[in-house]
Design an enzyme around this catalytic site. Structure first.
Site, short mmCIF file in Angstrom:
data_model
loop_
_atom_site.label_atom_id
_atom_site.label_comp_id
_atom_site.label_asym_id
_atom_site.label_seq_id
_atom_site.Cartn_x
_atom_site.Cartn_y
_atom_site.Cartn_z
N ASP A 128 -32.13 -40.68 32.19
CA ASP A 128 -33.25 -40.66 33.12
C ASP A 128 -34.00 -39.34 33.01
O ASP A 128 -33.39 -38.26 32.96
CB ASP A 128 -32.70 -40.84 34.54
CG ASP A 128 -33.78 -40.81 35.60
OD1 ASP A 128 -34.58 -41.75 35.65
OD2 ASP A 128 -33.82 -39.83 36.37
N GLU A 152 -35.47 -41.63 28.44
CA GLU A 152 -36.71 -41.87 29.16
C GLU A 152 -37.54 -40.61 28.90
O GLU A 152 -37.28 -39.56 29.49
CB GLU A 152 -36.46 -42.05 30.66
CG GLU A 152 -37.75 -42.34 31.41
CD GLU A 152 -37.55 -42.43 32.92
OE1 GLU A 152 -38.26 -43.23 33.56
OE2 GLU A 152 -36.71 -41.69 33.47
#
Length: 707
Positions: A349, A385
């Site tokens: 993330d 990401e």
């Protein structure tokens, strides 16, 4: 409670049981005193000073202490927030290396290191004890009979990722026993696995399963909960709320059994991990773990004013990844999940935040160097990401070798193309063929592109074609939260409708998106429930909706049976045809003595697309030729890989168009395989030869296969 303490060892960090006793170790540079706190079943606390310190690791060995022992730490040191120090021994702290926790954090004012209320409140000191509100870490027995289970190592180009939520996927599943729904055991249940196999999924990407803060302070008054889980507080412990048992020992085994069952079905497990920040929030957040262990070590603080946190994440804090101990924490966690829990990879993330050595994102940062050299982690799937919220954080295409990326440009381009935006033809061509403009220059292959149309963050596929605007009122923030620019199109009516023409168009658009996604070069990622037509009623930020809005409604299997079957057949079609999952880039030239090139682009009239046409803002239709006889990569045993050849007609125009078979391909017979105006995926009797003209309806795709 009389406790004997031996010196023990500084490593491994955390609690390590050796069969006779347990070694405890915790890192803190600036602590003046460390107490290990043992809790019995009646929550009576015994404090054990750890007096041995080596390289800032406080440690001790307790003979006779074994699995099931509940514990935490109290760390003494300066409380000087203006200089970054926030020690408060009144706060029981969660071991950052805890392998299991016995419950969830209970919101109470006592969990804050300062008394709430008043000006400059975080500068005050709270002397309330919070042990009753903090989950206790558990000493565990890590033994487990894997019965020969190994990582699957499915090749990236053969991978189909299914992004899913452990609880949301199983919470309402009618074939899973009620006591297992919403749990790791539920996901490992034969009914759940059978569904994934029927879809053709090769990997599940689980939203965060590290133990996280379930009810952060800003959601307490709204009576909402953290559903997505992007507020980790323990990087080794499976989230207790997803377990079918209250026994933390069994929670860990339950997770392992889930992975084992998925592996037996040929399905990999990829974890969505959040190492960029923790659930302790900004300077006004609670003191739960790292803040109280050593705030200046674990977090990035303002250089001019260390009272405040440097925030690259929008979540209040950023881990200090430039510090060796923080890097060690992350690497130890990653290795643990691979070696002990058998997961097959990770999605990081806001990965750009991990690459910020100082303030700029650095693709040669220590974090990437260490992973690149690590004999365990360099062999698993690594997905970034590739952005954070700070300046320069958008890094799509800029991560190093070994890494794949969530391709945000793929998502944006494909959404724009199918909603009829102008000037997207050239970029659509790049995205459909693997995004060579982003990944080829640095030695990566098409599998570096994780292609997706939708993900947990944003609209579902159904809502993407049903709403122009977000509708997040249920989140309690007056619809201010969530992305406002979604590149969505409601097909003429906002939200639910009975208009048959609008519904027909929406269904066709869903099929257009699915076909584009599954048959693009790269790795497709499908959001769970999109194959069922799942809706969130226009909510594009359902992070706090732990309810039916986010959980999969399995009644949709019957309601949208055509869409489900279409998706299954589409994924099976990709698996049957290697031309849609090439390992290497298209070259635009003949290979293996073929008379035609491996890839060709044509306008609807059957002529090769000119440079001028690529940049024609009005052009919204294109034909693609994929030569199955010109696949350069060999098979796993060195065999030549050959496939059928295909002509793909894409028409994003608002009117139907006639497409002509290109002159160099007219000597063959071409038969219709797929037409997205129809609800099914099946070969037809319709075939074409010569300079045939094929009608392609507005906003639709027609596939032809060479016979």
């Amino acid at each position: 409670m009389n406790v004997e303490v031996w010196p023990g060892e500084p490593y491994s960090l955390g609690a390590t049981w050796d069969g006779k006793g347990t070694n405890f170790a915790i890192y803190s540079e600036n602590a003046t005193r460390v107490e290990l706190c043992l809790f019995d079943r009646d929550d009576r606390e015994t404090r054990v000073p750890l007096t041995e310190v080596e390289s800032y690791v406080w440690h001790g060995y307790l003979p006779g202490i074994g699995p099931g022992q509940r514990y935490g730490f109290r760390i003494h040191g300066p409380f000087d927030p203006e200089n970054g120090y926030r020690f408060n021994a009144n706060k029981l702290l969660i071991d950052p290396y805890a392998k299991a926790l016995d419950g969830e954090i209970i919101y109470d004012e006592a969990i804050f290191g300062y008394p709430l209320g008043g000006e400059d409140e975080d500068l005050g000191f709270c002397d309330r004890d919070d042990a009753e509100f903090i989950p206790k870490a558990i000493v565990i027995d890590e033994s487990f009979d894997w019965e020969g289970d190994r990582l699957l190592n499915i090749p990236e180009h053969d991978t189909i990722i299914y992004e899913m939520h452990v609880k949301g996927f199983t919470r309402q599943h009618p074939e899973i026993p009620p006591d297992l729904r919403g749990t790791y055991a539920g996901l490992g249940h034969p009914a759940a696995i059978a569904y994934l196999q029927s879809l053709g999924i090769t990997a599940v990407e689980l939203q965060p399963v590290h133990h996280f803060v379930s009810q952060p302070p800003h959601l307490v008054d709204l009576k909402l909960r953290n559903y997505w889980g992007y507020d980790s507080i323990a990087y080794f412990a499976p989230h207790a709320g997803y377990s079918a048992t209250d026994d933390p020992q069994r929670q860990v085994r339950e997770f392992k059994q889930m992975v084992k069952a998925l592996h037996a079905a040929g399905i990999e497990t990829i974890l969505d991990v959040v190492y960029n920040h923790t659930g302790e929030g900004n300077h006004l957040g609670p003191t739960l773990s790292l803040r109280g262990i050593d705030n200046t070590t674990y977090y990035r603080l303002g250089e001019e004013d260390p009272r405040y946190y440097t925030d690259f994440t929008g979540c209040g804090n950023s881990l200090n990844v430039s510090h060796p101990q923080v890097l060690k924490l992350i690497m130890d966690s990653l290795r643990y999940w691979v070696t002990q829990m058998h997961v097959d990879g990770f999605r990081f993330d806001l990965a750009s935040a991990l690459a910020r050595e100082l303030y700029e994102v650095d693709s040669l940062a220590a974090f990437f160097d260490i992973i690149h050299q690590d004999p365990v982690l360099s062999k698993v799937k690594l997905i970034a990401e590739p952005w954070d919220i700070a300046d320069g954080g958008y890094q799509v295409g800029k991560f190093p070798i070994l890494w794949s990326e969530w391709n945000g440009r793929y998502r944006d381009t494909v959404r724009d193309f199918w909603r009829g935006e102008e000037g997207k033809l050239a970029e659509f061509a790049y995205r459909f063929t693997g995004s060579s403009d982003l990944y080829e220059f640095n030695g990566r292959r098409p599998s570096a592109s994780i292609n997706f149309i939708t993900a947990h963050d944003g609209f579902t596929l159904n809502d993407l074609v049903s709403y122009n605007e977000k509708h997040n009122e249920a989140n309690g923030e007056d619809n201010r939260d969530g992305e406002s620019y979604n590149r969505s199109w409601n097909c003429g009516v906002e939200g639910p409708t009975d208009d048959p023409e609008v519904l027909k168009l929406r269904n066709r658009q869903r099929r257009n998106f699915l076909v584009t996604l599954i048959l693009s070069q790269g790795v497709p990622m499908l959001l769970s429930g999109d194959e069922l037509g799942r809706t969130q009623n226009g909510n594009n930020n359902a992070y706090c909706q732990d309810n039916e809005l986010s959980w999969i409604d399995w009644d949709l299997q019957a309601e949208n049976a055509n869409l489900l079957e279409f998706t299954r057949q589409l994924i099976a079609f990709r698996a049957e045809h290697p031309v849609f999952r090439r390992r290497k880039w298209f070259q635009g030239q003949p290979i293996y003595g073929s008379e035609t090139i491996d890839l060709g682009w044509f306008n609807p009239g059957g002529e090769e697309v000119t440079e001028e046409q690529w940049h024609d803002g009005f052009a919204k239709a294109i034909a693609v030729f994929l030569n199955g006889e010109a696949i350069p990569a060999r098979g796993p045993r060195g065999e030549r890989v050959a496939d059928d050849s295909f002509l793909l007609f894409f028409n994003a125009h608002y009117e139907g168009l006639e497409f002509t078979i290109p002159e160099g391909l007219q000597q063959h017979r071409w038969c219709v395989v797929l037409d997205t105006t129809k609800a099914y995926f099946a070969k037809e009797d319709t075939c074409h030869t010569g300079a045939a003209s094929i009608a392609v309806a507005a906003r639709s795709i027609v596939f032809l296969q060479r016979q």
